[in-house]
Design an enzyme around this catalytic site. Structure first.
Site, PDB file in Angstrom:
ATOM      1  N   GLU A   1       0.854  -1.183   0.000  1.00 20.98           N
ATOM      2  CA  GLU A   1       0.000   0.000   0.000  1.00 20.98           C
ATOM      3  C   GLU A   1       0.886   1.227   0.000  1.00 20.98           C
ATOM      4  O   GLU A   1       1.904   1.280   0.704  1.00 20.98           O
ATOM      5  CB  GLU A   1      -0.936   0.041   1.206  1.00 20.98           C
TER       6      GLU A   1
ATOM      7  N   CYS B   1      -6.881   1.134   2.618  1.00 24.05           N
ATOM      8  CA  CYS B   1      -7.655   2.377   2.691  1.00 24.05           C
ATOM      9  C   CYS B   1      -7.414   3.255   1.466  1.00 24.05           C
ATOM     10  O   CYS B   1      -8.311   3.969   1.017  1.00 24.05           O
ATOM     11  CB  CYS B   1      -7.301   3.133   3.967  1.00 24.05           C
TER      12      CYS B   1
ATOM     13  N   ASN C   1     -12.321  -3.252   0.849  1.00 23.87           N
ATOM     14  CA  ASN C   1     -11.224  -3.305   1.814  1.00 23.87           C
ATOM     15  C   ASN C   1     -11.750  -2.961   3.196  1.00 23.87           C
ATOM     16  O   ASN C   1     -12.102  -1.817   3.452  1.00 23.87           O
ATOM     17  CB  ASN C   1     -10.117  -2.323   1.436  1.00 23.87           C
ATOM     18  N   GLU C   2     -11.827  -3.944   4.058  1.00 24.43           N
ATOM     19  CA  GLU C   2     -12.273  -3.782   5.446  1.00 24.43           C
ATOM     20  C   GLU C   2     -13.386  -2.739   5.597  1.00 24.43           C
ATOM     21  O   GLU C   2     -13.374  -1.899   6.500  1.00 24.43           O
ATOM     22  CB  GLU C   2     -11.093  -3.477   6.373  1.00 24.43           C
TER      23      GLU C   2
END
Length: 635
Positions: free
Chosen positions: A29, A233, A363-364
């Site tokens: 990331e 994120c 994503n989460e």
């Protein structure tokens, strides 16, 4: 998800079982300057003058730049947008040199905490110029030290009306850790300047627009089976307008759409989807791109806590186009050169497909109605158009709780092949949860542990993770993939801690956790062999696994001890057939509190020897240690 877990586990542990060949990989990331100023080999910061206060309140188009008039020259400098290289790259510098003085007038860039260069090495410089005045303009490009000493230089003449790329090779004559790049115009005139770039000639695999060689090699040395990218994120962004769109990141770099990074800096997207796919191929890792599930991060707006409600959805009238973008991504990766997006991949230099197998959606995310509606749209479309693609869903940011339960419920309803679980916990949590996946229903979705770490970089942290990983192998029939996170972080610019690898402009500092991950990934198997390793007494701070690599025939034993006393046990190899009488033995051990740091980068390193390997192996493992035994098939 729970049923007769004890009976199930007893049955599956009674005999060898196939486990995922893709179990251990990496997650990249762009946080903590992982891309620009990190893995991306570009040495110029803010090369296209697109920094702005939305990235960072103290930034503007001239951040990292200095107007250079040291030789008594003078003129004017301005940031313009009237006639850019491309509409996606709107800002550029306009220099109006009225008197070039003794040295010339121009720009100076200090890179990311200085530009490190090495004597005897070559560096590739390029710039886009638009000569507006009537006469050709002579220019020099130089690397200088902090006292102005010239380290290497090149000269050229710009004459083209309209934007043209100029390229030069600079040989550096002296080592310097904090060099600066100077671009000076040597006569009066007016010129537009954009995309000022400097790359080391030696990038990883010598790729154009490539990766920093030492950092990329450190990642490659893990031998990961896959790489998840471009982020967590970062993917679903800070608000809908900040969602990461893969199409903005391909094509000529001067035409890509740069944007604010959710981690409060800037993305040049010099590493775009083409570069991510190419890097995966270069390190032998399967690509695992992750796209936003039609919603932004629930922490959008700066509220970083579990259950935040900043999540926003792409308007439903725009979702069909967004879904098509994702279908186009699969075509870009796998389509023939005769397809629209396959042709773009080929034009970039890769006519062969990238063999995309996995695709993450979300994503989460907080599992809301807004999320669920959009996830279903994307999932249904991809599953229908590309049933060959293994889709990875998401079950929120925590190892339990409301979002976790809702995410699993949705995954079971849709029969999603794999779901992505995340957890950052204390090392003690990992030691207490080694049976986490024992009771998972083998008929439901598989698991990708996409992000996990034990909140520290000491040997104890790494060994707690190692104990846990032996149990991921034991449950490798339900846990398809796992990746420590985050992967890399630039010292002095960390957005998150801990990380697997730290670096600065000159050096790379693998943590002890790195070496544990490396040992598991490079000693993976695709068959779990139960009942081979037995400790003489029960210990909740230890874990062991035995796997076989069906390609090589090798048998690999892993014994992790996160406790303060040595352990004893036996390994019964007699029933595994003919094996070599000698084995490679690798151990990582030391004091529980020790860590590899920039000041002390080699406190704990793996040590490998060759040992005799009897059919009944009695072993003693030290406190705070990980032992890896690899035995080749016998002849």
């Amino acid at each position: 998800m729970q049923f007769d877990a004890f009976a199930q586990q007893k049955a599956i542990d009674a005999k060898p079982k196939k486990i995922s060949p893709d179990l251990f990989g990496i997650f990249f990331e762009d946080l903590s300057y992982a891309a620009d100023g990190g893995l991306y080999a570009e040495l110029v910061q803010n090369r296209s003058f697109e920094y702005n206060p939305a990235d960072n309140r103290d930034w503007n188009s001239m951040t990292a730049w200095k107007y250079q008039t040291d030789g008594f020259g003078y003129g004017t400098i301005s940031v313009e947008t009237a006639n850019p290289i491309h509409q996606n790259n709107p800002h550029y510098i306009l220099l109006d040199i009225q008197d070039a003085g003794q040295k010339g007038v121009g720009l100076e860039n200090g890179g990311f905490d200085g530009i490190p260069v090495r004597g005897g090495k070559y560096y590739n410089f390029s710039v886009f110029l638009n000569v507006i005045s009537s006469q050709p303009l002579p220019l020099t490009v130089s690397l200088v030290d902090t006292k102005g000493r010239e380290l290497g230089t090149a000269s050229f003449t710009a004459s083209a009306k309209g934007w043209k790329k100029y390229s030069e090779k600079i040989k550096v004559n002296f080592d310097e850790d904090s060099a600066m790049l100077q671009l000076l115009v040597k006569s009066p005139g007016k010129v537009g300047i954009d995309m000022v770039s400097l790359f080391p000639e030696e990038t990883f695999k010598n790729r154009e627009n490539g990766m920093r060689a030492d950092l990329a090699q450190t990642i490659a040395d893990i031998k990961p089976k896959f790489m998840r990218f471009p982020g967590g994120c970062l993917t679903h962004g800070d608000g809908v307008a900040n969602i990461y769109h893969w199409k903005n990141t391909i094509g000529p770099v001067e035409q890509r759409v740069e944007q604010r990074n959710i981690w409060n800096y800037h993305q040049s997207v010099g590493i775009g989807y083409y570069e991510y796919f190419r890097f995966c191929e270069d390190i032998g890792a399967k690509p695992v791109p992750v796209v936003a599930a039609g919603v932004s991060c629930q922490n959008s707006g700066g509220t970083w806590k579990i259950g935040s409600t900043g999540q926003k959805g792409i308007p439903m009238e725009d979702m069909d186009a967004y879904v098509q973008d994702i279908l186009d991504l699969v075509e870009y990766a796998n389509g023939p050169v005769t397809s629209t997006w396959g042709a773009k991949r080929a034009a970039a230099g890769h006519p062969a497909p990238f063999n995309l197998e996995y695709l993450g959606i979300g994503n989460e995310d907080k599992i809301t109605g807004v999320f669920e509606e959009r996830f279903r749209m994307i999932y249904d479309a991809v599953h229908k158009a590309h049933p060959e693609i293994k889709i990875i869903g998401t079950v929120g940011p925590s190892p339990n709780g409301e979002d976790f339960d809702k995410g699993w419920k949705l995954a079971n309803q849709l029969a999603v092949g794999t779901v992505d679980e995340h957890y950052y916990e204390k090392p003690e949590w990992f030691l207490k949860n080694t049976s986490r996946y024992d009771g998972y229903n083998r008929l439901n979705s598989k698991v990708y542990v996409g992000e996990y770490a034990s909140w520290g970089n000491t040997l104890f942290n790494a060994l707690a993770e190692a104990v846990y990983m032996t149990n991921l192998e034991r449950n490798g029939d339900v846990v398809r993939m796992a990746s420590y996170a985050p992967l890399i972080a630039r010292i002095g610019h960390t957005s998150w801690n801990p990380n697997l690898i730290y670096f600065d402009g000159k050096h790379v500092f693998p943590t002890v956790n790195y070496y544990v991950q490396q040992q598991f990934a490079s000693n993976a198997g695709d068959e779990y062999l139960p009942g081979i390793i037995n400790f003489t007494s029960a210990d909740t701070t230890a874990g062991a696994s035995c796997v076989k690599d069906s390609v090589t025939g090798d048998v690999i034993l892993k014994i992790a001890n996160a406790g303060s006393t040595q352990l004893f046990g036996t390994a019964n190899l007699a029933k595994l057939g003919k094996l070599a009488q000698k084995a490679t033995f690798t151990i990582i051990c030391g004091d529980a509190k020790v860590a590899n740091t920039a000041a002390h980068p080699a406190e704990v390193l793996p040590k490998t020897t060759v040992i005799n390997m009897p059919k009944q192996w009695k072993f003693t493992v030290p406190a705070y240690s990980l032992s890896i035994v690899r035995i080749k098939a016998g002849k």
